[in-house]
Write a protein that holds these residues in place. Structure first.
Motif, PDB file in Angstrom:
ATOM      1  N   MET A 109       0.852  -1.185   0.000  1.00 20.79           N
ATOM      2  CA  MET A 109       0.000   0.000   0.000  1.00 20.79           C
ATOM      3  C   MET A 109       0.889   1.237   0.000  1.00 20.79           C
ATOM      4  O   MET A 109       1.818   1.368   0.798  1.00 20.79           O
ATOM      5  CB  MET A 109      -0.915   0.007   1.229  1.00 20.79           C
ATOM      6  N   ALA A 110       0.612   2.168  -0.899  1.00 17.70           N
ATOM      7  CA  ALA A 110       1.391   3.403  -0.987  1.00 17.70           C
ATOM      8  C   ALA A 110       0.957   4.351   0.129  1.00 17.70           C
ATOM      9  O   ALA A 110      -0.236   4.613   0.303  1.00 17.70           O
ATOM     10  CB  ALA A 110       1.185   4.054  -2.336  1.00 17.70           C
ATOM     11  N   PRO A 111       1.914   4.861   0.895  1.00 16.52           N
ATOM     12  CA  PRO A 111       1.561   5.783   1.977  1.00 16.52           C
ATOM     13  C   PRO A 111       1.192   7.157   1.439  1.00 16.52           C
ATOM     14  O   PRO A 111       1.560   7.536   0.332  1.00 16.52           O
ATOM     15  CB  PRO A 111       2.838   5.848   2.810  1.00 16.52           C
ATOM     16  N   GLU A 112       0.487   7.903   2.263  1.00 14.19           N
ATOM     17  CA  GLU A 112       0.115   9.268   1.897  1.00 14.19           C
ATOM     18  C   GLU A 112       1.343  10.171   2.005  1.00 14.19           C
ATOM     19  O   GLU A 112       2.350   9.818   2.612  1.00 14.19           O
ATOM     20  CB  GLU A 112      -1.000   9.752   2.816  1.00 14.19           C
ATOM     21  N   ALA A 113       1.253  11.361   1.452  1.00 18.51           N
ATOM     22  CA  ALA A 113       2.393  12.274   1.332  1.00 18.51           C
ATOM     23  C   ALA A 113       3.110  12.549   2.659  1.00 18.51           C
ATOM     24  O   ALA A 113       4.340  12.457   2.714  1.00 18.51           O
ATOM     25  CB  ALA A 113       1.962  13.572   0.667  1.00 18.51           C
ATOM     26  N   PRO A 114       2.430  12.891   3.756  1.00 21.45           N
ATOM     27  CA  PRO A 114       3.162  13.171   4.997  1.00 21.45           C
ATOM     28  C   PRO A 114       3.923  11.943   5.519  1.00 21.45           C
ATOM     29  O   PRO A 114       5.045  12.054   5.998  1.00 21.45           O
ATOM     30  CB  PRO A 114       2.077  13.588   5.992  1.00 21.45           C
ATOM     31  N   VAL A 115       3.318  10.786   5.402  1.00 21.82           N
ATOM     32  CA  VAL A 115       3.957   9.554   5.856  1.00 21.82           C
ATOM     33  C   VAL A 115       5.138   9.224   4.943  1.00 21.82           C
ATOM     34  O   VAL A 115       6.196   8.793   5.411  1.00 21.82           O
ATOM     35  CB  VAL A 115       2.947   8.382   5.893  1.00 21.82           C
ATOM     36  N   ARG A 116       4.968   9.444   3.665  1.00 23.19           N
ATOM     37  CA  ARG A 116       6.050   9.209   2.696  1.00 23.19           C
ATOM     38  C   ARG A 116       7.237  10.117   3.003  1.00 23.19           C
ATOM     39  O   ARG A 116       8.385   9.698   2.958  1.00 23.19           O
ATOM     40  CB  ARG A 116       5.515   9.451   1.277  1.00 23.19           C
ATOM     41  N   GLN A 117       6.948  11.372   3.344  1.00 23.16           N
ATOM     42  CA  GLN A 117       8.008  12.325   3.677  1.00 23.16           C
ATOM     43  C   GLN A 117       8.731  11.908   4.963  1.00 23.16           C
ATOM     44  O   GLN A 117       9.956  11.962   5.044  1.00 23.16           O
ATOM     45  CB  GLN A 117       7.419  13.724   3.827  1.00 23.16           C
ATOM     46  N   ALA A 118       7.977  11.455   5.967  1.00 25.92           N
ATOM     47  CA  ALA A 118       8.587  10.982   7.212  1.00 25.92           C
ATOM     48  C   ALA A 118       9.454   9.754   6.949  1.00 25.92           C
ATOM     49  O   ALA A 118      10.550   9.615   7.511  1.00 25.92           O
ATOM     50  CB  ALA A 118       7.506  10.659   8.239  1.00 25.92           C
ATOM     51  N   ALA A 119       8.988   8.877   6.072  1.00 29.58           N
ATOM     52  CA  ALA A 119       9.760   7.674   5.727  1.00 29.58           C
ATOM     53  C   ALA A 119      11.046   8.045   5.000  1.00 29.58           C
ATOM     54  O   ALA A 119      12.091   7.434   5.235  1.00 29.58           O
ATOM     55  CB  ALA A 119       8.914   6.738   4.877  1.00 29.58           C
ATOM     56  N   ALA A 120      10.988   9.044   4.136  1.00 25.22           N
ATOM     57  CA  ALA A 120      12.193   9.478   3.416  1.00 25.22           C
ATOM     58  C   ALA A 120      13.226  10.066   4.376  1.00 25.22           C
ATOM     59  O   ALA A 120      14.425   9.794   4.263  1.00 25.22           O
ATOM     60  CB  ALA A 120      11.821  10.493   2.329  1.00 25.22           C
ATOM     61  N   LEU A 121      12.767  10.865   5.340  1.00 26.84           N
ATOM     62  CA  LEU A 121      13.677  11.435   6.347  1.00 26.84           C
ATOM     63  C   LEU A 121      14.301  10.324   7.194  1.00 26.84           C
ATOM     64  O   LEU A 121      15.503  10.352   7.489  1.00 26.84           O
ATOM     65  CB  LEU A 121      12.941  12.418   7.244  1.00 26.84           C
ATOM     66  N   LEU A 122      13.485   9.366   7.579  1.00 27.03           N
ATOM     67  CA  LEU A 122      13.977   8.250   8.373  1.00 27.03           C
ATOM     68  C   LEU A 122      14.991   7.423   7.579  1.00 27.03           C
ATOM     69  O   LEU A 122      16.007   6.987   8.121  1.00 27.03           O
ATOM     70  CB  LEU A 122      12.815   7.377   8.844  1.00 27.03           C
ATOM     71  N   THR A 123      14.735   7.244   6.306  1.00 25.23           N
ATOM     72  CA  THR A 123      15.663   6.498   5.448  1.00 25.23           C
ATOM     73  C   THR A 123      17.027   7.171   5.428  1.00 25.23           C
ATOM     74  O   THR A 123      18.056   6.508   5.586  1.00 25.23           O
ATOM     75  CB  THR A 123      15.095   6.390   4.014  1.00 25.23           C
TER      76      THR A 123
END
Length: 133
Positions: free
Chosen positions: A57-71
């Motif tokens: 499932m593709a996450p929504e934009a805020p969650v995607r941004q948090a995941a990118a920062l965490l990465t």
């Protein structure tokens, strides 16, 4: 699903940060005790990642941004962890080599005196004494 992955990622980041802090201070015994928590956090992160990938499932934009920062944070911490571990292993190797070199018997130069007798024989063996009074 994505919340579990991000939570597992934060736990892994904290485990890496703690181990990096100990390694930077050359507190190798503390770093060794933290290794098991890093491994557990890494396993939990891998499981959460596999579960997320399975559901896809593709996450929504805020969650995607948090995941990118965490990465990015995990990449930086992982890179630092590798460098600090390499430094610690190198240091430990030098310590072991120094101790082993000191423990080996020294070669003494041997030669001959004009009369043909040997000069500069072996060093006497190490001797330890202990007494109780």
């Amino acid at each position: 699903m994505m919340d579990s992955l991000i939570l597992a990622g934060h736990r892994l980041a904290e485990a890496l940060r703690a181990e990096n802090e100990a390694l930077a201070k050359l507190d190798l015994s503390r770093a060794a005790t933290l290794a098991s928590s890093k491994i557990a956090a890494s396993d939990a992160f891998a499981a959460a990642y596999a579960a997320q990938a399975k559901h896809g499932m593709a996450p929504e934009a805020p969650v995607r941004q948090a995941a990118a920062l965490l990465t990015r944070r995990l990449e930086e911490l992982g890179r630092e962890n590798r460098q600090l571990l390499e430094r610690a292993v190198s240091l430990q190797s030098r310590v072991i080599e120094t101790i082993a070199g000191a423990a080996l018997p020294r070669m003494t130069t041997q030669g001959y005196a004009p009369a043909g007798t040997r000069v500069g024989g072996q060093r006497p063996p190490a001797l330890a004494l202990s007494a109780r009074i």
